[in-house]
Write a protein that holds these residues in place. Structure first.
Motif, PDB file in Angstrom:
ATOM      1  N   ALA A  59      35.410  48.338  37.401  1.00 41.65           N
ATOM      2  CA  ALA A  59      35.643  46.958  36.970  1.00 41.65           C
ATOM      3  C   ALA A  59      36.986  46.460  37.491  1.00 41.65           C
ATOM      4  N   GLY A  60      38.004  47.344  37.478  1.00 42.08           N
ATOM      5  CA  GLY A  60      39.317  46.951  37.984  1.00 42.08           C
ATOM      6  C   GLY A  60      39.273  46.607  39.464  1.00 42.08           C
ATOM      7  N   PHE A  61      38.588  47.451  40.219  1.00 40.88           N
ATOM      8  CA  PHE A  61      38.415  47.242  41.660  1.00 40.88           C
ATOM      9  C   PHE A  61      37.739  45.896  41.910  1.00 40.88           C
ATOM     10  N   SER A  62      36.641  45.653  41.179  1.00 41.06           N
ATOM     11  CA  SER A  62      35.920  44.394  41.340  1.00 41.06           C
ATOM     12  C   SER A  62      36.790  43.210  40.934  1.00 41.06           C
ATOM     13  N   GLY A  63      37.646  43.434  39.916  1.00 40.65           N
ATOM     14  CA  GLY A  63      38.531  42.364  39.476  1.00 40.65           C
ATOM     15  C   GLY A  63      39.442  41.903  40.598  1.00 40.65           C
ATOM     16  N   ALA A  64      39.990  42.861  41.357  1.00 36.72           N
ATOM     17  CA  ALA A  64      40.856  42.506  42.480  1.00 36.72           C
ATOM     18  C   ALA A  64      40.072  41.735  43.537  1.00 36.72           C
ATOM     19  N   LEU A  65      38.835  42.203  43.821  1.00 35.00           N
ATOM     20  CA  LEU A  65      38.012  41.506  44.823  1.00 35.00           C
ATOM     21  C   LEU A  65      37.685  40.087  44.361  1.00 35.00           C
ATOM     22  N   LEU A  66      37.377  39.961  43.071  1.00 33.19           N
ATOM     23  CA  LEU A  66      37.043  38.646  42.521  1.00 33.19           C
ATOM     24  C   LEU A  66      38.228  37.695  42.662  1.00 33.19           C
ATOM     25  N   ALA A  67      39.430  38.198  42.297  1.00 31.47           N
ATOM     26  CA  ALA A  67      40.626  37.364  42.395  1.00 31.47           C
ATOM     27  C   ALA A  67      40.864  36.946  43.837  1.00 31.47           C
ATOM     28  N   SER A  68      40.610  37.877  44.762  1.00 34.19           N
ATOM     29  CA  SER A  68      40.806  37.564  46.172  1.00 34.19           C
ATOM     30  C   SER A  68      39.804  36.511  46.637  1.00 34.19           C
ATOM     31  N   ARG A  69      38.586  36.615  46.126  1.00 37.39           N
ATOM     32  CA  ARG A  69      37.536  35.677  46.534  1.00 37.39           C
ATOM     33  C   ARG A  69      37.812  34.271  46.001  1.00 37.39           C
ATOM     34  N   LEU A  70      38.318  34.189  44.756  1.00 35.58           N
ATOM     35  CA  LEU A  70      38.557  32.881  44.143  1.00 35.58           C
ATOM     36  C   LEU A  70      39.945  32.354  44.475  1.00 35.58           C
ATOM     37  N   GLY A  71      40.813  33.220  44.975  1.00 31.78           N
ATOM     38  CA  GLY A  71      42.198  32.812  45.183  1.00 31.78           C
ATOM     39  C   GLY A  71      42.912  32.638  43.866  1.00 31.78           C
ATOM     40  N   ALA A 129      34.101  30.345  37.251  1.00 33.11           N
ATOM     41  CA  ALA A 129      34.465  30.027  38.628  1.00 33.11           C
ATOM     42  C   ALA A 129      33.754  30.949  39.617  1.00 33.11           C
ATOM     43  N   ALA A 130      33.559  32.211  39.235  1.00 35.33           N
ATOM     44  CA  ALA A 130      32.915  33.158  40.154  1.00 35.33           C
ATOM     45  C   ALA A 130      31.474  32.736  40.432  1.00 35.33           C
ATOM     46  N   THR A 131      30.775  32.309  39.393  1.00 35.99           N
ATOM     47  CA  THR A 131      29.403  31.825  39.566  1.00 35.99           C
ATOM     48  C   THR A 131      29.393  30.641  40.520  1.00 35.99           C
ATOM     49  N   GLN A 132      30.356  29.744  40.338  1.00 33.98           N
ATOM     50  CA  GLN A 132      30.402  28.570  41.193  1.00 33.98           C
ATOM     51  C   GLN A 132      30.710  28.940  42.640  1.00 33.98           C
ATOM     52  N   ALA A 133      31.553  29.956  42.837  1.00 24.76           N
ATOM     53  CA  ALA A 133      31.868  30.398  44.207  1.00 24.76           C
ATOM     54  C   ALA A 133      30.592  30.852  44.908  1.00 24.76           C
ATOM     55  N   ASN A 134      29.745  31.587  44.174  1.00 24.98           N
ATOM     56  CA  ASN A 134      28.468  32.017  44.740  1.00 24.98           C
ATOM     57  C   ASN A 134      27.598  30.821  45.074  1.00 24.98           C
ATOM     58  N   GLN A 135      27.583  29.843  44.163  1.00 21.10           N
ATOM     59  CA  GLN A 135      26.725  28.681  44.375  1.00 21.10           C
ATOM     60  C   GLN A 135      27.180  27.865  45.575  1.00 21.10           C
ATOM     61  N   VAL A 136      28.508  27.783  45.770  1.00 22.26           N
ATOM     62  CA  VAL A 136      29.021  27.063  46.935  1.00 22.26           C
ATOM     63  C   VAL A 136      28.491  27.720  48.216  1.00 22.26           C
ATOM     64  N   ASP A 137      28.578  29.063  48.268  1.00 21.37           N
ATOM     65  CA  ASP A 137      28.073  29.779  49.448  1.00 21.37           C
ATOM     66  C   ASP A 137      26.605  29.460  49.685  1.00 21.37           C
ATOM     67  N   THR A 138      25.834  29.500  48.584  1.00 19.92           N
ATOM     68  CA  THR A 138      24.402  29.243  48.714  1.00 19.92           C
ATOM     69  C   THR A 138      24.142  27.828  49.232  1.00 19.92           C
ATOM     70  N   MET A 139      24.896  26.861  48.711  1.00 17.25           N
ATOM     71  CA  MET A 139      24.708  25.479  49.133  1.00 17.25           C
ATOM     72  C   MET A 139      25.074  25.292  50.608  1.00 17.25           C
ATOM     73  N   ILE A 140      26.117  26.021  51.049  1.00 14.38           N
ATOM     74  CA  ILE A 140      26.490  25.912  52.461  1.00 14.38           C
ATOM     75  C   ILE A 140      25.366  26.479  53.325  1.00 14.38           C
ATOM     76  N   SER A 141      24.803  27.630  52.923  1.00 17.22           N
ATOM     77  CA  SER A 141      23.728  28.164  53.771  1.00 17.22           C
ATOM     78  C   SER A 141      22.484  27.298  53.682  1.00 17.22           C
ATOM     79  N   ARG A 142      22.309  26.616  52.583  1.00 11.83           N
ATOM     80  CA  ARG A 142      21.176  25.700  52.480  1.00 11.83           C
ATOM     81  C   ARG A 142      21.399  24.470  53.368  1.00 11.83           C
ATOM     82  N   GLY A 143      22.658  24.187  53.673  1.00 16.43           N
ATOM     83  CA  GLY A 143      22.953  23.055  54.543  1.00 16.43           C
ATOM     84  C   GLY A 143      22.801  21.711  53.864  1.00 16.43           C
ATOM     85  N   VAL A 144      23.324  21.591  52.637  1.00 16.30           N
ATOM     86  CA  VAL A 144      23.210  20.320  51.915  1.00 16.30           C
ATOM     87  C   VAL A 144      24.078  19.251  52.574  1.00 16.30           C
TER      88      VAL A 144
END
Lengths: 332, 353
Positions: free
Chosen positions: A217-229, B109-124
């Motif tokens: 979970a900690g590892f994923s937490g870092a990846l999540l933070a990186s993905r969301l900024g 926010a994480a769910t929304q990040a996934n949805q943004v990716d999906t919308m981009i590949s859908r080409g909205v």
């Protein structure tokens, strides 16, 4: 022959489900098989995947962890705070935070002998509380480019988190099937008493299982933070349930001792395909949750109808082994 | 786990288990027959197709004859205001013949990040974006910008630094709303040194911060003697607001008013005040213009609110997006105002949520 195929199809139930899903989404959306979408799908799956691997191992070992969502959120804040010291330091810091929380869970369950459900439910709230006070209940963002590259870096066409997940999955599979440690974990999951009677140091193993889920979970937490900024205090509120659902969907038993890494990965891919596919096709959000529920219910119902023989077998083996231990000299 | 006491007992136990194994594996065999599996899979496929039929029919990424596909990314769907917004969103989409894909971000926010990716590949063609957390949107907006997909944000205001990444922001002006209610509290206090309890929205969120700041600014400006003596977040949730209000009433015997960041919570606060038997002494203020609250307002059971029309809030972003897609110029900020509602005009306000 057909019977054997059906048997295999049930064991690897994700495969037929996945075929149905992919066929449906392929039919209804022409971008489903675009490289971009497949890459997305794999990236999204791999973020949950590290936790799913750890959870699968824990479930096989007869434990489970509800607190991973809170650990994810807490360690994502740790990662953001360490971001300017380099991405690897942040990753290590977050993983260590998770592992530390795991030690707490492990001690509660194996030494204090609290039921895993209750113990991790309690730490789920407690760790979320710690996270809220640590973060001041507001999101914390980072613009450290090195750190942001952690989740977005690519190796060829593949995102790095997907590669990492793949490597970890192979390692987890090998450990669980080819090493003594793996077999011991499985035997504890099958029967704690049996394992104890055979001289397994239960406490050690149980704590390690929770350290594993925590570190995942900690590892994923870092990846999540990186993905969301950023690290957000709302992160991970339903992560534990999603991860457990994915793993169970694949065929790992909630009752311990039964399950493989490939099943966990299968369940994860099914869930992720479903989620991404439904967004792509434009299924209304209300139906989405209903569909999740339907599929999970269907799978666990079939599981419950077919599974009992395995438990009876385990119990039988247990009884026989005990009998041998109690009366080694008796003629059989 | 039971340990057999004698060999006979053990043998009996073993026999019982063996019988069970045989019985259940027979059952398993029956189920494992390919036919049943086939039926099961078909059932799953049918249910999926049936459920999928409830959603919008996908016309894939390609557009047919000027029809646009828009991703509508909602923060969450479990709130009456947002549901009303979604409805008017949907109606406006139908009116403009847009194919709108609704996405529920589940407040994450994480769910929304996934949805943004999906919308981009859908080409909205465009995204209406109600961010779950404005601090975590930069990577998403950067991706959308790179994919050249126009974004209209609404609901939660994006941060200053992210403004260049979006095309337009529809905003209800939360600060102004808080100020309007603060001003009204001053008028109702008639110069008395009122003590006010504040029940906040999701703490740290832009809306809650601004509604608190606007309110407090009005107090310091117009009636410095009125003080906020207690403040608690209740996440725009009625049940949480109820218990927050109970705590406040317990802690402050001389409380004069409770200001909630939305009407839904204000009703919770009103229930608490009523239950404590202090309805005549504690005035209730809300924000939003929820139907249930407006009814109470018309009966004089609560003091005031501002009307933030969810219909306007749902239609304005779609209209703005339509303008953008037609190539018209739009302002960066699209405001719509929220008029004050008191007992006098409560009956004239439409019940939209």
């Amino acid at each position: 022959m057909i019977g054997r195929i059906a048997n295999q199809a049930f064991r690897h139930r994700s495969v037929p489900i996945l075929i149905v899903l992919v066929a449906y989404f392929w039919f209804s959306s022409d971008v489903f098989f675009s490289q971009r979408n497949i890459t997305n799908l794999m990236l999204q799956a791999s973020l949950l995947g590290v936790m799913a691997l750890a959870m699968a191992v824990a479930l096989v070992g007869g434990q489970f962890d509800l607190s991973i969502g809170s650990i994810l959120a807490l360690s994502s804040f740790v990662a953001v705070d360490l971001a300017d010291r380099g991405p690897l330091v942040a990753l290590a810091g977050a993983t260590a935070t998770g592992a530390l929380c795991g030690v707490l869970n492990g001690v509660l369950v194996s030494i204090a002998r609290v039921n895993a459900f209750i113990a991790t439910l309690a730490t789920m709230f407690a760790i979320r509380g710690v996270m809220l006070s640590y973060s001041g209940e507001t999101a914390r963002s980072t613009s450290d480019l090195q750190f942001l590259r952690l989740a977005s870096a690519k190796w060829g066409p593949l995102p790095v988190p997907v590669l990492v997940f793949g490597v970890l999955a192979v390692i987890a599979h090998l450990v669980l099937t080819r090493t003594q440690v793996g077999l011991t974990i499985r035997s504890i999951g099958g029967s704690v008493d049996f394992a104890r009677l055979n001289g397994v140091r239960i406490v050690r193993y149980q704590i390690s299982l929770f350290v594993l889920t925590g570190a995942g979970a900690g590892f994923s937490g870092a990846l999540l933070a990186s993905r969301l900024g950023a690290a957000t205090p709302t992160a991970g509120t339903d992560t534990a349930l999603v991860v457990i659902a994915a793993v169970i969907l694949g065929g790992v038993s909630l009752y311990g001792g039964v399950g493989t890494i490939s099943q966990a990965v299968g369940g994860l891919v099914v869930l992720q395909t479903l989620s991404t596919g439904m967004d792509l096709v434009g299924v209304s959000p209300y139906y989405k949750t209903i569909i999740y529920g339907c599929i999970l219910i269907a799978v666990v119902t079939v599981d419950a109808l077919v599974r009992p023989d395995q438990f009876a077998k385990i119990k039988l083996a247990r009884a026989r082994a005990l009998g041998r231990q109690l009366a080694p000299a008796r003629q059989r | 786990m039971t340990i057999p006491h004698s060999y006979q007992q053990e043998a009996r136990e073993e026999q019982r288990l063996e019988k069970k194994v045989r019985a259940t594996s027979n059952r398993a065999k029956r189920i494992k027959r390919p036919l049943s599996l086939l039926v099961l899979m078909t059932a799953a496929a049918v249910s999926l197709t049936a459920c999928g039929g409830g959603g919008e029919k996908s016309s894939s990424g390609a557009k047919k004859g000027g029809e646009f596909t828009i991703g509508v990314m909602m923060n969450t769907a479990d709130n009456p205001y947002i549901q009303s917004m979604i409805k008017s969103n949907r109606a406006e989409c139908a009116k403009l013949k847009f194919n709108c894909i609704e996405l529920d971000g589940q407040g994450d926010a994480a769910t929304q990040a996934n949805q943004v990716d999906t919308m981009i590949s859908r080409g909205v063609d465009g995204i209406l974006f109600f961010p779950a957390d404005v601090n975590a949107v930069t990577p998403m907006l950067t991706k959308l910008k790179a994919a050249e997909i126009p974004v209209v944000s609404y609901g939660n205001r994006v941060l200053e630094g992210d403004l260049p990444l979006i095309t337009a922001a529809v905003d209800e002006n939360s600060h102004q709303q808080g100020f309007t209610i603060g001003d009204q509290v001053c008028k109702d206090a008639h110069g008395a040194a009122w003590k006010v309890g504040m029940i906040g929205g999701v703490s740290g969120g832009y809306t809650a911060t601004q509604r608190a700041a606007g309110f407090e600014e009005a107090l310091t400006k117009n009636c410095p003697s009125v003080k906020v003596v207690a403040s608690q977040p209740a996440d725009f949730d009625r049940a949480k607001a109820l218990s927050a209000a109970e705590d406040m009433l317990q802690a402050h015997a001389d409380l004069n008013a409770i200001y909630s960041h939305d009407d839904n919570m204000a009703i919770g606060a009103r229930d608490a005040v009523k239950a404590a038997g202090r309805a005549s002494r504690v005035s209730i203020y809300g924000i939003g213009g929820m139907g249930e609250y407006l009814d109470l307002l018309a009966q004089g059971k609560v003091r005031a609110t501002v009307f933030q029309s969810p219909v306007k809030f749902g239609t304005t972003p779609v209209e703005t997006m339509a303008k953008i897609l037609r190539g018209e110029k739009v302002e960066k900020f699209v405001f719509f105002d929220s008029p004050l509602v008191t007992k006098e005009n409560a009956a004239t306000i439409p019940r939209e949520w």
